[in-house]
Motif scaffolding. Structure first.
Motif, PDB file in Angstrom:
ATOM      1  N   THR A  90      78.572  76.794   9.726  1.00  0.00           N
ATOM      2  CA  THR A  90      78.406  76.936   8.277  1.00  0.00           C
ATOM      3  C   THR A  90      76.973  76.552   7.931  1.00  0.00           C
ATOM      4  O   THR A  90      76.485  75.506   8.334  1.00  0.00           O
ATOM      5  N   TRP A  91      76.322  77.416   7.186  1.00  0.00           N
ATOM      6  CA  TRP A  91      74.919  77.174   6.844  1.00  0.00           C
ATOM      7  C   TRP A  91      74.780  75.858   6.084  1.00  0.00           C
ATOM      8  O   TRP A  91      75.486  75.621   5.094  1.00  0.00           O
ATOM      9  N   GLU A  92      73.846  75.034   6.507  1.00  0.00           N
ATOM     10  CA  GLU A  92      73.641  73.729   5.860  1.00  0.00           C
ATOM     11  C   GLU A  92      73.279  73.886   4.381  1.00  0.00           C
ATOM     12  O   GLU A  92      73.703  73.094   3.546  1.00  0.00           O
ATOM     13  N   VAL A  93      72.517  74.927   4.048  1.00  0.00           N
ATOM     14  CA  VAL A  93      72.129  75.142   2.653  1.00  0.00           C
ATOM     15  C   VAL A  93      73.369  75.432   1.784  1.00  0.00           C
ATOM     16  O   VAL A  93      73.394  75.072   0.606  1.00  0.00           O
ATOM     17  N   ILE A  94      74.392  76.018   2.361  1.00  0.00           N
ATOM     18  CA  ILE A  94      75.636  76.279   1.622  1.00  0.00           C
ATOM     19  C   ILE A  94      76.369  74.963   1.389  1.00  0.00           C
ATOM     20  O   ILE A  94      76.858  74.700   0.285  1.00  0.00           O
ATOM     21  N   ILE A  95      76.434  74.124   2.408  1.00  0.00           N
ATOM     22  CA  ILE A  95      77.067  72.801   2.271  1.00  0.00           C
ATOM     23  C   ILE A  95      76.353  71.990   1.188  1.00  0.00           C
ATOM     24  O   ILE A  95      76.990  71.382   0.327  1.00  0.00           O
ATOM     25  N   TRP A 154      81.550  76.005 -10.056  1.00  0.00           N
ATOM     26  CA  TRP A 154      81.363  77.347  -9.493  1.00  0.00           C
ATOM     27  C   TRP A 154      80.030  77.943  -9.955  1.00  0.00           C
ATOM     28  O   TRP A 154      79.343  78.586  -9.180  1.00  0.00           O
ATOM     29  N   ARG A 155      79.682  77.717 -11.225  1.00  0.00           N
ATOM     30  CA  ARG A 155      78.418  78.236 -11.759  1.00  0.00           C
ATOM     31  C   ARG A 155      77.242  77.588 -11.049  1.00  0.00           C
ATOM     32  O   ARG A 155      76.297  78.259 -10.631  1.00  0.00           O
ATOM     33  N   LYS A 156      77.295  76.275 -10.879  1.00  0.00           N
ATOM     34  CA  LYS A 156      76.215  75.572 -10.180  1.00  0.00           C
ATOM     35  C   LYS A 156      76.113  76.036  -8.736  1.00  0.00           C
ATOM     36  O   LYS A 156      75.025  76.205  -8.203  1.00  0.00           O
ATOM     37  N   MET A 157      77.262  76.241  -8.110  1.00  0.00           N
ATOM     38  CA  MET A 157      77.264  76.687  -6.729  1.00  0.00           C
ATOM     39  C   MET A 157      76.659  78.095  -6.624  1.00  0.00           C
ATOM     40  O   MET A 157      75.898  78.381  -5.700  1.00  0.00           O
ATOM     41  N   ALA A 158      76.976  78.957  -7.570  1.00  0.00           N
ATOM     42  CA  ALA A 158      76.449  80.327  -7.559  1.00  0.00           C
ATOM     43  C   ALA A 158      74.934  80.358  -7.691  1.00  0.00           C
ATOM     44  O   ALA A 158      74.294  81.281  -7.197  1.00  0.00           O
ATOM     45  N   ASP A 159      74.367  79.350  -8.344  1.00  0.00           N
ATOM     46  CA  ASP A 159      72.919  79.270  -8.529  1.00  0.00           C
ATOM     47  C   ASP A 159      72.200  78.632  -7.334  1.00  0.00           C
ATOM     48  O   ASP A 159      70.969  78.599  -7.308  1.00  0.00           O
ATOM     49  N   ALA A 178      77.815  84.721   0.025  1.00  0.00           N
ATOM     50  CA  ALA A 178      78.933  85.400  -0.638  1.00  0.00           C
ATOM     51  C   ALA A 178      79.026  86.862  -0.202  1.00  0.00           C
ATOM     52  O   ALA A 178      80.122  87.381   0.030  1.00  0.00           O
ATOM     53  N   GLU A 179      77.880  87.518  -0.069  1.00  0.00           N
ATOM     54  CA  GLU A 179      77.872  88.911   0.380  1.00  0.00           C
ATOM     55  C   GLU A 179      78.388  89.020   1.818  1.00  0.00           C
ATOM     56  O   GLU A 179      79.159  89.922   2.144  1.00  0.00           O
ATOM     57  N   LEU A 180      77.980  88.090   2.659  1.00  0.00           N
ATOM     58  CA  LEU A 180      78.450  88.076   4.039  1.00  0.00           C
ATOM     59  C   LEU A 180      79.962  87.843   4.100  1.00  0.00           C
ATOM     60  O   LEU A 180      80.678  88.536   4.825  1.00  0.00           O
ATOM     61  N   MET A 181      80.477  86.895   3.314  1.00  0.00           N
ATOM     62  CA  MET A 181      81.903  86.573   3.340  1.00  0.00           C
ATOM     63  C   MET A 181      82.750  87.696   2.737  1.00  0.00           C
ATOM     64  O   MET A 181      83.910  87.880   3.118  1.00  0.00           O
ATOM     65  N   ALA A 182      82.186  88.462   1.812  1.00  0.00           N
ATOM     66  CA  ALA A 182      82.950  89.521   1.126  1.00  0.00           C
ATOM     67  C   ALA A 182      83.503  90.555   2.097  1.00  0.00           C
ATOM     68  O   ALA A 182      84.569  91.129   1.851  1.00  0.00           O
TER      69      ALA A 182
END
Length: 129
Positions: free
Chosen positions: A45-50, A86-91, A99-103
Motif C-alpha cells: 500500500t502506497w505510503e502516501v495513501i496511508i 472522505w473529502r480530505k482524503m480525496a484531496d 482511486a483510478e487504479l482501484m476502480a
C-alpha cells in the motif's frame, strides 16, 4: 498508602471515536481479487495513501473480504463526519491515482454507484444492554 495509589484510576485521556462500516463489491474474478488483495498488503500500500487517510482524521481502517464483497470499518474522532474525512482524503496527494487504479477491481453494489456504501447498524451488543 502505596496500595491506595496503585488502585487509583487515572482520568481517561482517550478520544471518543465513532465507527462507520461500509461495503463495496469487487469484480468477481479470482485473479483481480488476488491482485486487489496484494495492493492492500502493508508492504504494497502506497505510503502516501496511508498518510492521506491518517491526515483526513481516520484513526482506524480495516478492510475485510469474502468472495467478491468488501467490508470496511473506519473509526475517526466523533467531532468529524465521514463526509468530511472522505473529502480530505480525496484531496490528498496521489489519491486520484490510487482511486483510478482501484476502480478496475471494483464494481458497484446493485442499485448503487461505484463507491463505498455506508451500512446501517441494526444490532449492537455492549455492556449496557
Amino acid at each position: 498508602m502505596i496500595d491506595k495509589i496503585l488502585m487509583m484510576e487515572e482520568p481517561s485521556t482517550k478520544k471518543k471515536l465513532q465507527r462507520v462500516c461500509l461495503t463495496l463489491d469487487l469484480v468477481n474474478d479470482p485473479n483481480l481479487i488476488s491482485e486487489y488483495k496484494k495492493y492492500h498488503r502493508p508492504a504494497n500500500t502506497w505510503e502516501v495513501i496511508i498518510e492521506g487517510i491518517r491526515n483526513a482524521g481516520i484513526e482506524i481502517m480495516d478492510i475485510y473480504n469474502v468472495d467478491n464483497r468488501l467490508f470496511m470499518i473506519c473509526e475517526f474522532p466523533s467531532e468529524l463526519s465521514l463526509v468530511e474525512c472522505w473529502r480530505k482524503m480525496a484531496d490528498a496527494p496521489k489519491q486520484d491515482e490510487w482511486a483510478e487504479l482501484m476502480a478496475k477491481f471494483q464494481q458497484a453494489l446493485p442499485g448503487h454507484k461505484l463507491e463505498w456504501v455506508e451500512m446501517e447498524r441494526i444490532f449492537t451488543l455492549n455492556n449496557t444492554n
